[in-house]
Motif scaffolding. Structure first.
Motif, mmCIF file in Angstrom:
data_model
loop_
_atom_site.group_PDB
_atom_site.id
_atom_site.type_symbol
_atom_site.label_atom_id
_atom_site.label_comp_id
_atom_site.label_asym_id
_atom_site.label_seq_id
_atom_site.Cartn_x
_atom_site.Cartn_y
_atom_site.Cartn_z
ATOM 1 N N HIS A 101 0.892 -1.271 0.120
ATOM 2 C CA HIS A 101 -0.107 -0.140 -0.028
ATOM 3 C C HIS A 101 0.755 1.255 0.096
ATOM 4 C CE1 HIS A 101 -4.011 -1.338 0.264
ATOM 5 N NE2 HIS A 101 -3.636 -2.178 1.360
ATOM 6 N N THR A 102 0.593 2.325 -0.602
ATOM 7 C CA THR A 102 -0.752 2.403 -1.590
ATOM 8 C C THR A 102 -0.090 2.075 -2.839
ATOM 9 O OG1 THR A 102 -1.924 3.846 0.009
ATOM 10 C CG2 THR A 102 -2.538 4.021 -2.343
ATOM 11 N N THR A 145 -2.337 -7.566 -0.791
ATOM 12 C CA THR A 145 -1.965 -6.272 -0.380
ATOM 13 C C THR A 145 -1.237 -6.618 0.907
ATOM 14 O OG1 THR A 145 -4.106 -5.536 0.263
ATOM 15 C CG2 THR A 145 -3.453 -5.008 -2.164
ATOM 16 N N ASP A 196 -0.309 -3.581 4.241
ATOM 17 C CA ASP A 196 0.087 -2.250 4.969
ATOM 18 C C ASP A 196 1.375 -2.389 5.677
ATOM 19 O OD1 ASP A 196 0.111 -0.222 6.820
ATOM 20 O OD2 ASP A 196 -1.536 0.729 5.470
ATOM 21 N N SER A 245 2.562 0.172 7.539
ATOM 22 C CA SER A 245 2.855 1.155 8.631
ATOM 23 C C SER A 245 3.390 0.826 10.099
ATOM 24 C CB SER A 245 1.262 1.656 8.782
ATOM 25 O OG SER A 245 0.682 2.331 7.525
ATOM 26 N N VAL A 257 -3.634 4.220 7.784
ATOM 27 C CA VAL A 257 -3.141 2.813 8.068
ATOM 28 C C VAL A 257 -4.312 2.037 7.152
ATOM 29 C CG1 VAL A 257 -3.100 0.614 9.297
ATOM 30 C CG2 VAL A 257 -2.137 2.833 10.178
ATOM 31 N N LYS A 258 -4.014 1.243 6.327
ATOM 32 C CA LYS A 258 -4.960 0.276 5.690
ATOM 33 C C LYS A 258 -4.882 -1.235 5.915
ATOM 34 C CE LYS A 258 -4.563 3.389 1.604
ATOM 35 N NZ LYS A 258 -4.463 4.555 2.509
ATOM 36 N N THR A 259 -5.745 -2.061 5.822
ATOM 37 C CA THR A 259 -5.794 -3.229 6.038
ATOM 38 C C THR A 259 -4.670 -4.007 4.744
ATOM 39 O OG1 THR A 259 -7.827 -3.232 6.696
ATOM 40 C CG2 THR A 259 -7.217 -5.288 6.335
ATOM 41 N N SER A 260 -4.035 -5.015 5.755
ATOM 42 C CA SER A 260 -3.352 -5.942 4.702
ATOM 43 C C SER A 260 -4.452 -7.024 4.522
ATOM 44 C CB SER A 260 -2.168 -6.393 5.445
ATOM 45 O OG SER A 260 -1.277 -5.563 5.731
ATOM 46 N N ASN A 261 -4.203 -7.377 2.882
ATOM 47 C CA ASN A 261 -5.140 -8.708 2.663
ATOM 48 C C ASN A 261 -4.167 -9.742 1.854
ATOM 49 O OD1 ASN A 261 -7.414 -10.108 1.564
ATOM 50 N ND2 ASN A 261 -7.582 -8.652 -0.088
ATOM 51 N N GLU A 308 6.800 -7.846 7.430
ATOM 52 C CA GLU A 308 5.359 -8.504 8.027
ATOM 53 C C GLU A 308 4.993 -9.671 7.282
ATOM 54 O OE1 GLU A 308 0.579 -6.645 7.366
ATOM 55 O OE2 GLU A 308 2.356 -5.429 6.830
ATOM 56 N N TYR A 319 3.383 -13.463 8.562
ATOM 57 C CA TYR A 319 2.431 -14.245 7.942
ATOM 58 C C TYR A 319 2.893 -15.754 7.467
ATOM 59 C CZ TYR A 319 -0.785 -10.471 7.940
ATOM 60 O OH TYR A 319 -1.738 -9.409 8.602
#
Length: 168
Positions: free
Chosen positions: A35-36, A57, A59, A61, A76-80, A109, A113
């Motif tokens: 992002h973004t 995606t 984020d 942050s 802040v956006k959501t990681s997907n 990050e 995951y």
């Protein structure tokens, strides 16, 4: 501020990046955009490569080492990450590779995951000023800017670049 559309043809650069990434398709990679701006670039690369796994995606942050300097209320956006990428090949897409801090944060990050088999970094723009030993395998365009200049990808429609002068 000055738009640099006369310097970089974004659509042609993305097409070039897709051609450079095509040999990796034998690995059946998963694509993840940061992002973004990286997500915007990934959205355009994805159909050019004919990938079948959903686009992810990130984020980053809260993973940046300079998080406290971006202010109390960062955007802040959501990681997907809709696909399990454990032991899979990942194409990580960013808009600009400058210091390497964003990429380091993205890798941190990702590893929270799962553990990919490999990560190929694809960036629209590569500029000097690296602070960390990070290198993109696919670079759309190399760009030289002055130390007091930053480049920002604006979008999503249309994508355009803007050079910003920053106070020292």
């Amino acid at each position: 501020m000055r738009e640099t559309t006369d310097i970089v043809d974004i659509q042609a650069t993305i097409a070039y990046m897709a051609d450079e990434l095509k040999p990796l398709l034998v690995r059946q990679p998963v694509m993840i955009g940061i992002h973004t701006g990286g997500a915007w670039i990934a959205e355009r690369l994805y159909p050019l490569l004919g990938l079948t796994d959903p686009l992810g995606t990130l984020d980053i942050s809260f993973y940046r080492d300079d998080f406290t300097r971006v202010g109390v209320n960062p955007t802040v956006k959501t990681s997907n990450l809709p696909v399990n990428f454990e032991d899979r090949h990942v194409i990580l897409v960013a808009d600009v590779l400058h210091t390497g801090r964003t990429i380091r944060a993205a890798l941190n990050e990702l590893f929270d995951y799962g553990r990919p088999a490999s990560v190929t970094l694809a960036v629209l723009l590569n500029r000097d000023g690296r602070e960390l030993p990070i290198e993109a395998q696919v670079v759309g365009h190399h760009l030289k800017l002055k130390k007091n200049q930053h480049i920002k990808l604006l979008g999503p429609e249309p994508l355009r670049l803007e050079v910003q002068e920053v106070q020292a």
